[in-house]
Scaffold this motif. Structure first.
Motif, PDB file in Angstrom:
ATOM      1  N   GLU A   8       0.800  -1.101  -0.042  1.00 20.05           N
ATOM      2  CA  GLU A   8       0.224   0.020  -0.419  1.00 20.05           C
ATOM      3  C   GLU A   8       0.638   1.118   0.120  1.00 20.05           C
ATOM      4  O   GLU A   8       0.203   2.730  -0.611  1.00 20.05           O
ATOM      5  N   VAL A   9       1.831   1.364   0.347  1.00 19.44           N
ATOM      6  CA  VAL A   9       3.157   2.665   0.255  1.00 19.44           C
ATOM      7  C   VAL A   9       3.477   2.047  -0.494  1.00 19.44           C
ATOM      8  O   VAL A   9       3.081   3.874  -1.096  1.00 19.44           O
ATOM      9  N   VAL A  10       3.442   1.406  -1.931  1.00 16.68           N
ATOM     10  CA  VAL A  10       4.168   1.353  -2.828  1.00 16.68           C
ATOM     11  C   VAL A  10       3.060   2.197  -3.594  1.00 16.68           C
ATOM     12  O   VAL A  10       2.774   3.077  -4.487  1.00 16.68           O
ATOM     13  N   SER A  11       1.778   1.332  -3.428  1.00 18.51           N
ATOM     14  CA  SER A  11       0.381   2.140  -4.214  1.00 18.51           C
ATOM     15  C   SER A  11       0.486   3.662  -4.361  1.00 18.51           C
ATOM     16  O   SER A  11      -0.310   4.409  -4.827  1.00 18.51           O
ATOM     17  N   LEU A  12       1.106   4.213  -2.071  1.00 18.05           N
ATOM     18  CA  LEU A  12       0.431   5.566  -2.689  1.00 18.05           C
ATOM     19  C   LEU A  12       1.333   5.887  -2.724  1.00 18.05           C
ATOM     20  O   LEU A  12       1.348   7.296  -4.128  1.00 18.05           O
ATOM     21  N   LEU A  13       3.246   6.114  -3.283  1.00 22.69           N
ATOM     22  CA  LEU A  13       3.656   6.942  -4.142  1.00 22.69           C
ATOM     23  C   LEU A  13       3.305   6.766  -5.117  1.00 22.69           C
ATOM     24  O   LEU A  13       3.489   8.065  -5.831  1.00 22.69           O
ATOM     25  N   SER A  14       2.625   5.451  -6.067  1.00 26.04           N
ATOM     26  CA  SER A  14       2.720   5.181  -7.548  1.00 26.04           C
ATOM     27  C   SER A  14       1.468   6.192  -7.664  1.00 26.04           C
ATOM     28  O   SER A  14       1.015   6.465  -8.944  1.00 26.04           O
ATOM     29  N   SER A  15       0.676   6.338  -6.703  1.00 30.28           N
ATOM     30  CA  SER A  15      -0.844   6.872  -6.796  1.00 30.28           C
ATOM     31  C   SER A  15      -0.751   8.690  -7.173  1.00 30.28           C
ATOM     32  O   SER A  15      -1.023   9.502  -7.608  1.00 30.28           O
ATOM     33  N   ILE A  16       0.027   9.183  -6.440  1.00 25.59           N
ATOM     34  CA  ILE A  16       0.752  10.417  -6.452  1.00 25.59           C
ATOM     35  C   ILE A  16       1.864  11.290  -7.746  1.00 25.59           C
ATOM     36  O   ILE A  16       2.041  11.591  -8.038  1.00 25.59           O
ATOM     37  N   GLY A  17       2.206  10.103  -8.809  1.00 24.98           N
ATOM     38  CA  GLY A  17       2.784  10.314  -9.523  1.00 24.98           C
ATOM     39  C   GLY A  17       4.213   9.309  -9.510  1.00 24.98           C
ATOM     40  O   GLY A  17       5.864  10.060 -10.095  1.00 24.98           O
ATOM     41  N   TYR A  18       4.130   9.375  -8.272  1.00 27.34           N
ATOM     42  CA  TYR A  18       6.338   8.978  -8.178  1.00 27.34           C
ATOM     43  C   TYR A  18       6.379   7.080  -8.040  1.00 27.34           C
ATOM     44  O   TYR A  18       6.404   6.729  -6.767  1.00 27.34           O
ATOM     45  N   GLU A  19       5.984   6.505  -8.909  1.00 23.44           N
ATOM     46  CA  GLU A  19       5.922   5.280  -8.569  1.00 23.44           C
ATOM     47  C   GLU A  19       8.166   4.769  -8.559  1.00 23.44           C
ATOM     48  O   GLU A  19       8.284   5.039  -9.552  1.00 23.44           O
ATOM     49  N   PRO A  20       7.448   3.759  -7.397  1.00 22.36           N
ATOM     50  CA  PRO A  20       9.141   3.609  -7.221  1.00 22.36           C
ATOM     51  C   PRO A  20       9.759   2.396  -8.205  1.00 22.36           C
ATOM     52  O   PRO A  20       9.062   1.767  -8.804  1.00 22.36           O
ATOM     53  N   PHE A  21      11.251   2.649  -8.252  1.00 18.42           N
ATOM     54  CA  PHE A  21      11.564   1.673  -9.185  1.00 18.42           C
ATOM     55  C   PHE A  21      12.542   0.471  -8.360  1.00 18.42           C
ATOM     56  O   PHE A  21      13.706   0.814  -7.542  1.00 18.42           O
ATOM     57  N   ILE A  22      11.799  -0.751  -8.679  1.00 18.41           N
ATOM     58  CA  ILE A  22      12.108  -1.750  -7.098  1.00 18.41           C
ATOM     59  C   ILE A  22      12.234  -2.926  -8.466  1.00 18.41           C
ATOM     60  O   ILE A  22      11.897  -3.248  -9.124  1.00 18.41           O
ATOM     61  N   SER A  23      13.903  -3.157  -7.243  1.00 12.45           N
ATOM     62  CA  SER A  23      14.629  -3.966  -8.915  1.00 12.45           C
ATOM     63  C   SER A  23      15.665  -5.102  -7.006  1.00 12.45           C
ATOM     64  O   SER A  23      15.917  -4.798  -6.665  1.00 12.45           O
ATOM     65  N   LEU A  24      15.125  -6.194  -7.251  1.00 12.34           N
ATOM     66  CA  LEU A  24      15.408  -7.008  -6.026  1.00 12.34           C
ATOM     67  C   LEU A  24      17.071  -7.289  -6.055  1.00 12.34           C
ATOM     68  O   LEU A  24      17.445  -8.585  -5.196  1.00 12.34           O
ATOM     69  N   GLN A  25      17.817  -7.387  -7.573  1.00  8.98           N
ATOM     70  CA  GLN A  25      19.079  -8.136  -7.622  1.00  8.98           C
ATOM     71  C   GLN A  25      20.340  -7.268  -8.287  1.00  8.98           C
ATOM     72  O   GLN A  25      19.350  -6.475  -9.904  1.00  8.98           O
TER      73      GLN A  25
END
Length: 815
Positions: free
Chosen positions: A157-174
């Protein structure tokens, strides 16, 4: 990013003849018309709050950014399903920086972050969702660190919140960092390739007009070549140059003239004039210069980037705190540098010590203060088998932990730079650069339009070229880069000498220091157990074990010296442990109450009967005075030379919590003119430093971080001396390894030399801009040459400051 349902021309999102309105912010259906601002309706107070935040900052154009996803809510099934994998426990474990109790913390990279409004909005996530405790932005790295309550909001939900205001995080685990770099460089290379291809071909198509006499080229061929050039230039204008346009537009939207504004104007003028000349038949235009300009600007950008990477002084992944931690092995306890700690090691964490890595509690009762991580000072009790996260501080008796995760220096460094511990100051150089940069672009635009107006009346054929050359050649980059690269190089050199500073502002402030305040015990003196002596009736074996057990809990210099002097490895559990800074420690061992510390603390009187040159540590057992230890004051090697080097440049002061028995001995080293204050409590030291600053002094406080944390924080710069100890104080601005204490005067002199180098760099930048603008205004500089010179000026400034800094460091014996 969340957007809304298409709005009518009046901005109204309700049609009462058709039923319930849709939320102006997220597009969900509203239950009614109760929550509204004017003619805009919202489904909940949360969406209304977001709109109010955006409206207050004049960011409502946000609602028209992405037409494809109008009416999508970040928490509806179609949108949030993309982040379902963030509910997986394994993924959560890899992404979280911290997790304890209900508190979670993670750092996200946000590529779309680009301006001050982005920072403003991202640091107010707590207003958008009550479950978010705090959010902090690291703008240069385009990262945001979010702390939240897991009972109210999940990672997904935190990631969704960031995305909802135009700041989708770049997430990569490796290999995240490596992939980011490759992706960023690849796009830049593509732009360079397009511009280079067009530049080369346009030059070929332009040769006939350059080489032929007027009227000798067939008009049909001339027409074809000119419009082929136009076609080749379009991808350069609409693709290769877009970064300059988008950056300039973003600045203008925030009412800020950045350096890309004049560059964009130059590009537009050169391209527009060329198209006009070709369409009207006036001439072939300047499309070869236009594409060459973009090509060399982009080449300069990649050249600058390579130079920055080669000279990188980002210490997050390179430096380490010069701390050690007690490790229990088969041969007993011994101190090991943090860099040598491995998974599976059993470490001992004493009162006020920092937990350096994620670990599991094996023995003892832990009371963990996570204020270093979260800013909240509440103690959290941990029992055997519980996990304790790096950055927690033990309050109470010693505990034994088993390390379960390797130490991550970048995490500890990031915590050190937490805003909670940041002083309200900014380097004067940075303020000067910001002030100059603020008006630089305005001045350049005035000069460019003035030069264009002049040449319009004298030689209109030169007007466009002069206008563009002025806009391109003028560059504040050399000015802006001189300070961070010089101070950054200095910071790295200090790190190589075991002096670690919180940030580059610390180095700048050190150069302006005029007063140095020294703590005595643990700063001017060094630890040593061989000469510690007991005065009183001989201690029984069991009494010695009890004293050793209590002393083991403390990290104070005197406690560690006395502890090391007592033979044997056997200890008992300690109960009701308490430590009072500046006074002593107490606790129960085998049910017996013990007091160790000053005479007033342990013996409840003012007795100070002890030989000169030593400090007394008094002991009472079961409320009865038992005797005292005499701990010789062993001053650090090179102290006399250090004082000799510092006295001509600084006012020196000594503050000590001990009695004045050492005054005569200290005056033989420091001289009769140095102020010395004895029997100073931690509060007394704090007030003394504050008084010095109120009188206008720039104060450096040097202590061990134990009884002087308040003074370290109150000083302009606080430096903590580290010696086989893990009680690093986040209030300090620098950490100096004890064995480098004698080199400290050379480091301080080096900071002053670094400031002189920066001023010389500023002068080089000023001369470059004056000379470059003079040639450009006079019509002697083409935009193509200007595009080549602009990045060269930046790289020259970087090379000058970096090489000069290293040569100066070598001359002072720091390299």
């Amino acid at each position: 990013m969340i957007t809304t349902q298409p709005l009518n021309t009046k901005g109204n999102n309700a049609d009462k003849t058709r039923g319930a309105p849709v939320c102006f912010h997220c597009g969900d259906a509203c239950d009614g018309y109760d929550i509204a601002i004017g003619d805009k309706y919202f489904c909940c107070n949360g969406c209304k709050t977001v709109y109010e935040l955006l409206s207050d900052k004049d960011l409502c154009s946000y609602y028209s950014i992405d037409e494809k996803r109008r009416g999508k809510s970040p928490f509806d099934d179609g949108y949030s399903r993309r982040f379902d994998y963030l509910d997986d426990a394994t993924v959560i474990e890899q992404l979280l920086d911290f997790a304890d109790g209900d508190v979670r913390m993670a750092t996200f990279r946000v590529p779309s972050m680009h301006c001050s409004s982005c920072i403003w909005l991202l640091e107010r996530l707590g207003t958008l969702h009550p479950g978010v405790i705090a959010s902090r932005v690291h703008f240069p790295r385009k990262e945001v660190t979010v702390t939240w309550n897991a009972t109210q909001v999940s990672l997904r939900e935190v990631v969704s919140l960031l995305s909802s205001i135009g700041y989708e995080p770049f997430i990569s685990l490796q290999d995240v960092a490596e992939k980011r770099t490759r992706e960023s460089n690849r796009k830049l290379y593509y732009r360079i390739g397009v511009a280079g291809f067009a530049f080369g071909n346009i030059m070929l198509f332009s040769f006939p007009e350059y080489l032929a006499d007027e009227g000798t080229i067939d008009p049909a061929f001339q027409f074809v070549f000119r419009y082929l050039n136009v076609l080749l230039s379009l991808p350069v204008f609409f693709y290769s140059a877009t970064e300059y346009f988008s950056s300039a537009w973003a600045g203008l939207r925030q009412r800020h003239l950045n350096i890309d504004v004049p560059i964009s104007l130059g590009i537009l003028s050169l391209f527009g004039r060329s198209i006009f000349d070709i369409v009207t038949g006036i001439g072939p235009g300047y499309l070869d210069s236009f594409t060459g300009l973009i090509f060399f600007l982009l080449i300069g950008k990649i050249f600058q980037k390579k130079s920055y990477d080669a000279l990188s002084f980002d210490r997050d992944f390179r430096s380490y705190f010069p701390l050690s931690v007690a490790v229990r092995g088969d041969d007993g306890e011994h101190n090991v540098p943090l860099t040598n700690i491995a998974v599976g090691d059993r470490i001992i964490i004493r009162n006020q010590e920092l937990v350096p890595a994620d670990a599991v509690l094996l023995r003892g009762e832990a009371h963990i203060d996570y204020s270093f991580v979260t800013g909240e000072a509440d103690l959290i009790r941990k029992n055997s088998g519980d996990r304790i996260h790096a950055g927690g501080k033990q309050v109470g008796r010693a505990i034994e932990l088993e390390v379960i995760k390797n130490i991550e220096q970048s995490y500890l460094t990031r915590l050190w730079n937490n805003d909670v511990f940041t002083k309200d100051s900014q380097g004067s150089l940075r303020s000067t650069v910001d002030h100059i940069s603020k008006y630089f672009t305005i001045v350049v635009l005035v000069i460019a339009f003035g030069a264009a107006l002049f040449w319009y009346f004298h030689d209109p054929t030169l007007m466009t070229m002069v206008f563009t050359a002025v806009l391109i050649i003028a560059c504040p980059c050399a000015l802006a880069l001189t300070s961070p690269f010089a101070l950054g190089s200095a910071q790295r050199i200090f790190g190589n000498n075991d002096f670690f500073t919180k940030n580059t502002d610390t180095i700048e402030t050190l150069a302006r220091i005029d007063t140095i305040v020294f703590d005595k015990t643990g700063t001017l003196t060094q630890t040593g157990s061989s000469q510690v002596r007991w005065h009183g009736p001989a201690l029984q074996e069991e009494e010695r074990v009890m004293l050793k057990s209590l002393l083991r809990q403390s990290t104070h210099t005197l406690s560690r010296q006395v502890f090391a002097s007592l033979a044997g490895d056997r200890t008992h559990e300690v109960g009701e442990y308490r430590e009072v800074p500046g006074r002593g420690i107490e606790g129960r061992v085998q049910g017996v109450p013990l007091l160790i510390g000053s005479a007033e603390w342990a013996w409840r009187d003012g007795s100070t009967a002890i030989e000169a040159g030593s400090t007394a540590v008094y002991v009472s057992i079961s409320g009865v005075p038992r005797g005292h230890f005499s701990v010789p004051n062993l001053y650090r090697d090179g102290l006399r030379e250090l004082v000799t080097a510092l006295k001509p440049e600084y006012e020196l002061v000594i503050l000590s919590g001990d009695s004045d028995r050492e005054a005569a001995r200290l005056r033989t080293v420091f001289g009769e003119d140095v102020p010395m204050q004895f029997q100073q409590s931690p509060e007394d030291k704090l007030r003394y430093v504050q008084r010095l600053r109120e009188k206008g002094h720039k104060v450096l406080m040097v202590g061990d971080g134990l009884n002087d944390a308040g003074a370290l924080k109150a000083a302009d710069v606080g430096v903590s001396i580290s010696e086989n100890i893990n009680t690093f104080s986040p209030a300090c601005d620098g950490i100096l390894a004890a064995d480098r204490f004698s080199v400290f005067p050379r480091m301080l002199a080096f900071t002053r030399s670094s400031m002189r180098i920066i001023k010389a760099g500023f002068m080089i930048s000023f001369v470059y801009n004056v000379v470059g603008l003079s040639f450009a205004v006079s019509g002697l500089l083409s935009p193509l040459v200007a595009a080549i010179l602009m990045p060269i000026s930046s790289v020259t400034a970087i090379a000058f400051t970096t090489i000069s800094t290293r040569l100066t460091a070598r001359r002072r014996g720091l390299l």
